[in-house]
Design a protein around this motif. Structure first.
Motif, mmCIF file in Angstrom:
data_model
loop_
_atom_site.group_PDB
_atom_site.id
_atom_site.type_symbol
_atom_site.label_atom_id
_atom_site.label_comp_id
_atom_site.label_asym_id
_atom_site.label_seq_id
_atom_site.Cartn_x
_atom_site.Cartn_y
_atom_site.Cartn_z
ATOM 1 N N LYS A 20 -1.403 3.783 -15.017
ATOM 2 C CA LYS A 20 0.278 4.182 -14.758
ATOM 3 C C LYS A 20 0.497 3.803 -13.387
ATOM 4 C CE LYS A 20 3.823 7.375 -15.451
ATOM 5 N NZ LYS A 20 4.042 8.864 -15.443
ATOM 6 N N LEU A 21 0.188 4.282 -12.480
ATOM 7 C CA LEU A 21 0.143 3.743 -11.055
ATOM 8 C C LEU A 21 0.204 2.389 -10.506
ATOM 9 C CD1 LEU A 21 0.842 5.733 -8.511
ATOM 10 C CD2 LEU A 21 -1.895 5.857 -8.125
ATOM 11 N N GLN A 22 -0.873 1.807 -11.109
ATOM 12 C CA GLN A 22 -1.057 0.161 -10.977
ATOM 13 C C GLN A 22 0.138 -0.379 -11.255
ATOM 14 O OE1 GLN A 22 -4.984 -0.279 -12.415
ATOM 15 N NE2 GLN A 22 -5.793 -0.209 -10.700
ATOM 16 N N LYS A 23 0.700 -0.143 -12.651
ATOM 17 C CA LYS A 23 1.905 -0.660 -13.074
ATOM 18 C C LYS A 23 3.256 -0.342 -12.327
ATOM 19 C CE LYS A 23 -0.064 -0.965 -17.622
ATOM 20 N NZ LYS A 23 0.027 -0.310 -19.059
ATOM 21 N N GLU A 24 3.169 0.857 -11.771
ATOM 22 C CA GLU A 24 4.512 1.445 -11.043
ATOM 23 C C GLU A 24 4.424 0.705 -9.678
ATOM 24 O OE1 GLU A 24 4.493 5.480 -11.249
ATOM 25 O OE2 GLU A 24 5.091 5.757 -13.238
ATOM 26 N N LEU A 28 7.680 -1.556 -7.040
ATOM 27 C CA LEU A 28 8.317 -1.091 -5.923
ATOM 28 C C LEU A 28 8.870 -2.032 -4.916
ATOM 29 C CD1 LEU A 28 5.989 2.019 -5.376
ATOM 30 C CD2 LEU A 28 8.226 2.016 -6.536
ATOM 31 N N SER A 29 9.860 -1.892 -4.102
ATOM 32 C CA SER A 29 10.249 -2.355 -3.053
ATOM 33 C C SER A 29 9.848 -1.954 -1.930
ATOM 34 C CB SER A 29 11.905 -2.451 -3.053
ATOM 35 O OG SER A 29 12.517 -3.047 -4.029
ATOM 36 N N PHE A 30 8.684 -2.745 -1.227
ATOM 37 C CA PHE A 30 8.086 -2.434 0.001
ATOM 38 C C PHE A 30 9.083 -2.852 1.239
ATOM 39 C CE2 PHE A 30 4.879 -1.672 -2.884
ATOM 40 C CZ PHE A 30 4.036 -0.946 -2.477
ATOM 41 N N THR A 31 9.060 -2.070 2.366
ATOM 42 C CA THR A 31 9.610 -2.461 3.533
ATOM 43 C C THR A 31 8.672 -2.580 4.407
ATOM 44 O OG1 THR A 31 9.982 -0.290 4.073
ATOM 45 C CG2 THR A 31 11.753 -1.132 2.794
ATOM 46 N N SER A 32 8.992 -3.255 5.754
ATOM 47 C CA SER A 32 8.524 -3.723 6.668
ATOM 48 C C SER A 32 8.150 -2.292 7.581
ATOM 49 C CB SER A 32 8.936 -4.568 7.783
ATOM 50 O OG SER A 32 8.136 -4.755 8.868
ATOM 51 N N VAL A 58 6.098 2.116 1.493
ATOM 52 C CA VAL A 58 7.176 2.785 0.504
ATOM 53 C C VAL A 58 6.822 4.264 0.976
ATOM 54 C CG1 VAL A 58 7.990 3.705 -1.599
ATOM 55 C CG2 VAL A 58 7.421 1.292 -1.196
ATOM 56 N N GLN A 59 7.418 5.074 1.703
ATOM 57 C CA GLN A 59 7.187 6.545 1.915
ATOM 58 C C GLN A 59 7.656 7.477 0.794
ATOM 59 O OE1 GLN A 59 8.401 7.998 5.679
ATOM 60 N NE2 GLN A 59 7.474 9.957 5.282
ATOM 61 N N LEU A 60 6.501 8.292 0.380
ATOM 62 C CA LEU A 60 6.824 9.230 -0.881
ATOM 63 C C LEU A 60 7.240 10.406 -0.610
ATOM 64 C CD1 LEU A 60 3.364 8.148 -2.239
ATOM 65 C CD2 LEU A 60 5.562 7.251 -3.216
ATOM 66 N N LYS A 61 8.190 11.079 -1.533
ATOM 67 C CA LYS A 61 8.595 12.654 -1.272
ATOM 68 C C LYS A 61 7.452 13.414 -1.055
ATOM 69 C CE LYS A 61 13.131 11.562 -2.598
ATOM 70 N NZ LYS A 61 14.262 12.125 -2.567
ATOM 71 N N GLU A 62 7.320 14.524 -0.663
ATOM 72 C CA GLU A 62 6.150 15.526 -0.711
ATOM 73 C C GLU A 62 5.979 16.067 -1.979
ATOM 74 O OE1 GLU A 62 4.616 19.465 2.018
ATOM 75 O OE2 GLU A 62 6.412 18.250 2.540
ATOM 76 N N ASN A 63 6.948 16.108 -2.644
ATOM 77 C CA ASN A 63 6.740 16.616 -4.145
ATOM 78 C C ASN A 63 6.636 15.525 -5.350
ATOM 79 O OD1 ASN A 63 9.351 15.902 -4.064
ATOM 80 N ND2 ASN A 63 10.172 17.648 -5.061
ATOM 81 N N ALA A 162 -11.655 -10.275 8.407
ATOM 82 C CA ALA A 162 -12.879 -10.982 8.321
ATOM 83 C C ALA A 162 -12.883 -11.969 7.453
ATOM 84 C CB ALA A 162 -13.929 -9.788 8.339
ATOM 85 N N GLY A 163 -12.173 -12.454 6.699
ATOM 86 C CA GLY A 163 -11.851 -13.696 5.720
ATOM 87 C C GLY A 163 -12.528 -13.179 4.415
ATOM 88 N N ASN A 164 -12.342 -13.980 3.232
ATOM 89 C CA ASN A 164 -12.691 -13.521 2.138
ATOM 90 C C ASN A 164 -11.911 -12.133 1.605
ATOM 91 O OD1 ASN A 164 -13.727 -13.725 -0.559
ATOM 92 N ND2 ASN A 164 -15.369 -12.693 -0.017
ATOM 93 N N ALA A 165 -10.687 -12.012 1.656
ATOM 94 C CA ALA A 165 -10.019 -10.949 1.602
ATOM 95 C C ALA A 165 -8.647 -11.415 0.984
ATOM 96 C CB ALA A 165 -9.541 -10.058 2.783
ATOM 97 N N THR A 166 -8.065 -10.608 0.163
ATOM 98 C CA THR A 166 -6.876 -10.626 -0.799
ATOM 99 C C THR A 166 -5.864 -9.681 -0.241
ATOM 100 O OG1 THR A 166 -7.457 -9.698 -2.659
ATOM 101 C CG2 THR A 166 -7.942 -12.055 -2.476
ATOM 102 N N PRO A 167 -4.651 -9.760 -0.899
ATOM 103 C CA PRO A 167 -3.443 -8.674 -0.791
ATOM 104 C C PRO A 167 -4.174 -7.198 -1.372
ATOM 105 C CG PRO A 167 -2.314 -10.484 -1.075
ATOM 106 C CD PRO A 167 -3.919 -10.876 -1.334
ATOM 107 N N ARG A 168 -3.864 -6.155 -0.840
ATOM 108 C CA ARG A 168 -4.137 -4.903 -1.367
ATOM 109 C C ARG A 168 -3.304 -3.975 -1.560
ATOM 110 N NH1 ARG A 168 -8.229 -1.960 3.047
ATOM 111 N NH2 ARG A 168 -6.291 -1.390 4.518
ATOM 112 N N TYR A 169 -2.973 -2.930 -2.441
ATOM 113 C CA TYR A 169 -2.202 -1.883 -2.478
ATOM 114 C C TYR A 169 -2.936 -0.578 -2.224
ATOM 115 C CZ TYR A 169 1.340 -4.764 -4.682
ATOM 116 O OH TYR A 169 2.370 -5.497 -5.003
ATOM 117 N N ILE A 170 -2.718 0.060 -1.171
ATOM 118 C CA ILE A 170 -3.489 1.487 -1.134
ATOM 119 C C ILE A 170 -2.243 2.572 -0.887
ATOM 120 C CG2 ILE A 170 -5.200 0.402 0.093
ATOM 121 C CD1 ILE A 170 -4.201 1.441 2.760
#
Length: 182
Positions: A20-24, A28-32, A58-63, A162-170
């Motif tokens: 569910k988290l991966q789909k959401e 989202l709209s990420f900002t710089s 994207v900053q999340l609310k504490e709750n 270091a090369g051999n990398a792709t975008p990532r979400y964390i």
């Protein structure tokens, strides 16, 4: 749990929750982060600005439900009860220079790999400062639903330079205060 250690937990979230988290997260709209930090800095700090240039967030609310779930999982897997935590989703890209840094504004960091290719260089490197340089001493490869819990003073960096990398979400969780349970 000892300070200065790095703990890795695979399958951090339940399968349904991470799916569910991966789909959401891709909706989202990420900002710089660079632009956001530049607005709040009182003086120009090139190292902070250069590092933040490579991150969208994207900053999340504490709750937020995901933040509450992270708190529960930290207690379950790492035996810490979190009292205060700032959570963010980060989107980072390859081909950036190494940016060894610490997050000394917090006590612990719980970094969770959410979505990306399972590659060593999509992961995180941990460094020691030796004289005037940083030496990579450990690295953790990217694997979706893997959490890394570590003392925020430990110097670390994305390995995407270091090369051999792709975008990532964390997801990053900066933990200020905690209570240890025996």
């Amino acid at each position: 749990m000892q300070k200065n250690n790095i703990y890795v937990q695979d399958n951090f979230f339940d399968d349904n929750f991470i799916e569910k988290l991966q789909k959401e997260i891709v909706q989202l709209s990420f900002t710089s982060r660079y632009a956001d930090f530049k607005k709040t800095l009182k003086e120009d700090n090139p190292s902070v600005n250069d590092y933040q240039r490579n991150i969208h967030h994207v900053q999340l609310k504490e709750n937020a439900p995901v933040a509450l779930e992270v708190r529960e999982k930290i207690k379950k897997y790492f035996n810490y009860e979190v009292n205060n935590m700032e959570s963010n989703y980060f989107l980072t890209f390859p081909n950036t220079p190494p940016v060894p840094h610490n997050d000394d504004f917090s006590t612990f960091n719980c970094l969770i790999y959410i979505l990306g290719d399972k590659l060593m260089n999509n992961g995180t490197g941990f460094y020691e400062k030796i004289e005037d340089s940083f030496q990579l001493h450990s690295h953790v490869g990217f694997k979706e639903n893997r959490a890394i819990f570590f003392d925020s003073r430990i110097i670390h960096s994305p390995l995407q330079f270091a090369g051999n990398a792709t975008p990532r979400y964390i997801m990053t969780n900066f933990i200020d205060r905690h209570t240890y349970h025996d």
